[in-house]
Write a protein that holds these residues in place. Structure first.
Motif, PDB file in Angstrom:
ATOM      1  N   ILE A 172       0.853  -1.191   0.000  1.00 18.34           N
ATOM      2  CA  ILE A 172       0.000   0.000   0.000  1.00 18.34           C
ATOM      3  C   ILE A 172       0.884   1.234   0.000  1.00 18.34           C
ATOM      4  O   ILE A 172       1.857   1.303   0.757  1.00 18.34           O
ATOM      5  N   ASN A 173       0.530   2.199  -0.848  1.00 17.73           N
ATOM      6  CA  ASN A 173       1.163   3.518  -0.837  1.00 17.73           C
ATOM      7  C   ASN A 173       0.029   4.550  -0.858  1.00 17.73           C
ATOM      8  O   ASN A 173      -0.551   4.817  -1.900  1.00 17.73           O
ATOM      9  N   PRO A 174      -0.287   5.124   0.315  1.00 17.46           N
ATOM     10  CA  PRO A 174      -1.439   6.033   0.378  1.00 17.46           C
ATOM     11  C   PRO A 174      -1.170   7.483  -0.032  1.00 17.46           C
ATOM     12  O   PRO A 174      -2.079   8.308   0.031  1.00 17.46           O
ATOM     13  N   SER A 175       0.044   7.802  -0.476  1.00 18.18           N
ATOM     14  CA  SER A 175       0.327   9.197  -0.843  1.00 18.18           C
ATOM     15  C   SER A 175      -0.638   9.646  -1.944  1.00 18.18           C
ATOM     16  O   SER A 175      -1.035   8.857  -2.807  1.00 18.18           O
ATOM     17  N   GLU A 176      -1.001  10.913  -1.918  1.00 22.27           N
ATOM     18  CA  GLU A 176      -1.979  11.454  -2.871  1.00 22.27           C
ATOM     19  C   GLU A 176      -1.538  11.276  -4.324  1.00 22.27           C
ATOM     20  O   GLU A 176      -2.372  11.147  -5.209  1.00 22.27           O
ATOM     21  N   GLU A 177      -0.226  11.266  -4.572  1.00 19.22           N
ATOM     22  CA  GLU A 177       0.273  11.127  -5.944  1.00 19.22           C
ATOM     23  C   GLU A 177       0.128   9.706  -6.483  1.00 19.22           C
ATOM     24  O   GLU A 177       0.200   9.488  -7.682  1.00 19.22           O
ATOM     25  N   VAL A 178      -0.051   8.734  -5.580  1.00 19.96           N
ATOM     26  CA  VAL A 178      -0.068   7.335  -5.998  1.00 19.96           C
ATOM     27  C   VAL A 178      -1.397   6.650  -5.681  1.00 19.96           C
ATOM     28  O   VAL A 178      -2.017   6.064  -6.553  1.00 19.96           O
ATOM     29  N   ARG A 179      -1.808   6.628  -4.420  1.00 19.91           N
ATOM     30  CA  ARG A 179      -3.037   5.986  -3.946  1.00 19.91           C
ATOM     31  C   ARG A 179      -3.124   4.520  -4.371  1.00 19.91           C
ATOM     32  O   ARG A 179      -4.099   4.076  -4.969  1.00 19.91           O
ATOM     33  N   LEU A 180      -2.091   3.745  -4.037  1.00 23.48           N
ATOM     34  CA  LEU A 180      -2.008   2.335  -4.420  1.00 23.48           C
ATOM     35  C   LEU A 180      -2.396   1.454  -3.243  1.00 23.48           C
ATOM     36  O   LEU A 180      -1.689   1.423  -2.238  1.00 23.48           O
ATOM     37  N   ASN A 181      -3.517   0.757  -3.366  1.00 20.99           N
ATOM     38  CA  ASN A 181      -3.892  -0.252  -2.374  1.00 20.99           C
ATOM     39  C   ASN A 181      -3.930  -1.593  -3.088  1.00 20.99           C
ATOM     40  O   ASN A 181      -4.977  -2.061  -3.516  1.00 20.99           O
ATOM     41  N   ALA A 182      -2.769  -2.186  -3.247  1.00 18.90           N
ATOM     42  CA  ALA A 182      -2.634  -3.483  -3.901  1.00 18.90           C
ATOM     43  C   ALA A 182      -2.514  -4.535  -2.806  1.00 18.90           C
ATOM     44  O   ALA A 182      -1.460  -5.115  -2.586  1.00 18.90           O
ATOM     45  N   SER A 183      -3.615  -4.731  -2.086  1.00 14.87           N
ATOM     46  CA  SER A 183      -3.590  -5.632  -0.936  1.00 14.87           C
ATOM     47  C   SER A 183      -4.961  -6.246  -0.706  1.00 14.87           C
ATOM     48  O   SER A 183      -5.952  -5.834  -1.298  1.00 14.87           O
ATOM     49  N   PHE A 184      -4.999  -7.206   0.230  1.00 12.27           N
ATOM     50  CA  PHE A 184      -6.252  -7.802   0.682  1.00 12.27           C
ATOM     51  C   PHE A 184      -7.087  -6.793   1.464  1.00 12.27           C
ATOM     52  O   PHE A 184      -8.291  -6.943   1.573  1.00 12.27           O
ATOM     53  N   SER A 185      -6.443  -5.819   2.064  1.00 10.92           N
ATOM     54  CA  SER A 185      -7.134  -4.895   2.962  1.00 10.92           C
ATOM     55  C   SER A 185      -8.014  -3.918   2.190  1.00 10.92           C
ATOM     56  O   SER A 185      -7.551  -3.229   1.285  1.00 10.92           O
ATOM     57  N   ALA A 186      -9.278  -3.837   2.578  1.00 13.92           N
ATOM     58  CA  ALA A 186     -10.181  -2.877   1.941  1.00 13.92           C
ATOM     59  C   ALA A 186      -9.915  -1.465   2.455  1.00 13.92           C
ATOM     60  O   ALA A 186     -10.379  -0.498   1.873  1.00 13.92           O
ATOM     61  N   ARG A 187      -9.151  -1.348   3.525  1.00 11.66           N
ATOM     62  CA  ARG A 187      -8.898  -0.064   4.166  1.00 11.66           C
ATOM     63  C   ARG A 187      -7.654   0.606   3.607  1.00 11.66           C
ATOM     64  O   ARG A 187      -6.576   0.045   3.664  1.00 11.66           O
ATOM     65  N   MET A 188      -7.821   1.806   3.079  1.00 11.73           N
ATOM     66  CA  MET A 188      -6.678   2.610   2.641  1.00 11.73           C
ATOM     67  C   MET A 188      -6.300   3.513   3.813  1.00 11.73           C
ATOM     68  O   MET A 188      -7.103   4.349   4.227  1.00 11.73           O
ATOM     69  N   PRO A 189      -5.099   3.347   4.364  1.00 10.96           N
ATOM     70  CA  PRO A 189      -4.723   4.215   5.478  1.00 10.96           C
ATOM     71  C   PRO A 189      -4.508   5.653   5.012  1.00 10.96           C
ATOM     72  O   PRO A 189      -4.335   5.913   3.820  1.00 10.96           O
ATOM     73  N   LYS A 190      -4.528   6.559   5.960  1.00 11.91           N
ATOM     74  CA  LYS A 190      -4.188   7.946   5.653  1.00 11.91           C
ATOM     75  C   LYS A 190      -2.717   8.010   5.266  1.00 11.91           C
ATOM     76  O   LYS A 190      -1.920   7.171   5.673  1.00 11.91           O
ATOM     77  N   ALA A 191      -2.365   9.026   4.492  1.00 12.45           N
ATOM     78  CA  ALA A 191      -0.953   9.261   4.179  1.00 12.45           C
ATOM     79  C   ALA A 191      -0.266   9.776   5.432  1.00 12.45           C
ATOM     80  O   ALA A 191      -0.849  10.525   6.215  1.00 12.45           O
ATOM     81  N   GLY A 192       0.967   9.353   5.622  1.00 17.57           N
ATOM     82  CA  GLY A 192       1.744   9.764   6.794  1.00 17.57           C
ATOM     83  C   GLY A 192       3.223   9.715   6.501  1.00 17.57           C
ATOM     84  O   GLY A 192       3.635   9.645   5.339  1.00 17.57           O
ATOM     85  N   ASN A 193       4.021   9.697   7.545  1.00 20.04           N
ATOM     86  CA  ASN A 193       5.480   9.760   7.389  1.00 20.04           C
ATOM     87  C   ASN A 193       6.205   8.505   7.832  1.00 20.04           C
ATOM     88  O   ASN A 193       7.434   8.507   7.889  1.00 20.04           O
ATOM     89  N   ILE A 194       5.496   7.441   8.154  1.00 21.13           N
ATOM     90  CA  ILE A 194       6.129   6.225   8.659  1.00 21.13           C
ATOM     91  C   ILE A 194       5.820   5.073   7.719  1.00 21.13           C
ATOM     92  O   ILE A 194       4.672   4.878   7.311  1.00 21.13           O
ATOM     93  N   SER A 195       6.850   4.299   7.384  1.00 20.00           N
ATOM     94  CA  SER A 195       6.646   3.076   6.616  1.00 20.00           C
ATOM     95  C   SER A 195       6.521   1.908   7.581  1.00 20.00           C
ATOM     96  O   SER A 195       7.152   1.893   8.638  1.00 20.00           O
TER      97      SER A 195
END
Length: 178
Positions: free
Chosen positions: A123-146
């Motif tokens: 998952i990459n939730p940054s606004e430029e990408v918005r990639l949720n390539a996972s089982f999780s239906a939940r897209m987390p908020k963008a933040g500063n921690i991997s």
């Protein structure tokens, strides 16, 4: 490209493709399935070589033997990254272990990064990408921690915990069998 995309809700190939769409992914998506003309109203392709454009990342959602063939085709097509979410590899031993070792060798030789197999996805939730390539239906908020974990169960728990507290991530990666 989502190799093993499906029109059947509840199947991993359907759910991951729909999560990509609903998450607002900003790039082109290519569902790969020989059994449908479209997946979630997006034109489907019978094989990876049928895609008319260059593909950066392939998600592979196939059983081990078919996943090996897909990896070989993806590397030959110049795809620069692979994520295999399917299970049935070294965690079950025998032929699964052999196939996983062959996949790893192919990727190392070609210099293609590999996440998985047997993982939740990326998952990459940054606004430029918005990639949720996972089982999780939940897209987390963008933040500063991997966040990186081998455990899909831990990943799911952390995503739920973070969502309840509006905590964000820059990247979220389930590495599975590594």
């Amino acid at each position: 490209a989502i190799i093993g995309a499906s029109n059947n809700p509840g199947k991993v190939g359907h759910d991951i493709f729909v999560h990509l769409l609903r998450g607002g992914y900003t790039g082109p998506l290519y569902p790969i399935t020989p059994s449908a003309r479209s997946v979630a109203s997006v034109r489907a392709y019978p094989g990876i070589s049928d895609i008319p454009d260059r593909v950066d990342l392939a998600m592979i959602i196939l059983p081990p033997a078919a996943a090996l063939k897909a990896v070989q085709e993806a590397v030959a097509m110049g795809i620069r990254g692979l994520v295999i979410v399917s299970a049935g590899f070294k965690e079950v031993g025998g032929a699964g272990l052999d196939i996983e070792q062959r996949i790893v060798a192919i990727c190392r030789e070609a210099g293609v990064p590999l996440v998985g197999p047997n993982c939740l996805g990326v998952i990459n939730p940054s606004e430029e990408v918005r990639l949720n390539a996972s089982f999780s239906a939940r897209m987390p908020k963008a933040g500063n921690i991997s966040f990186i974990s081998q455990s899909g169960a831990l990943c799911t728990a952390v995503l739920d915990f973070a969502a309840d507290r509006e905590f964000g991530f820059s990247k979220f990666i389930s590495i599975g069998n590594k």
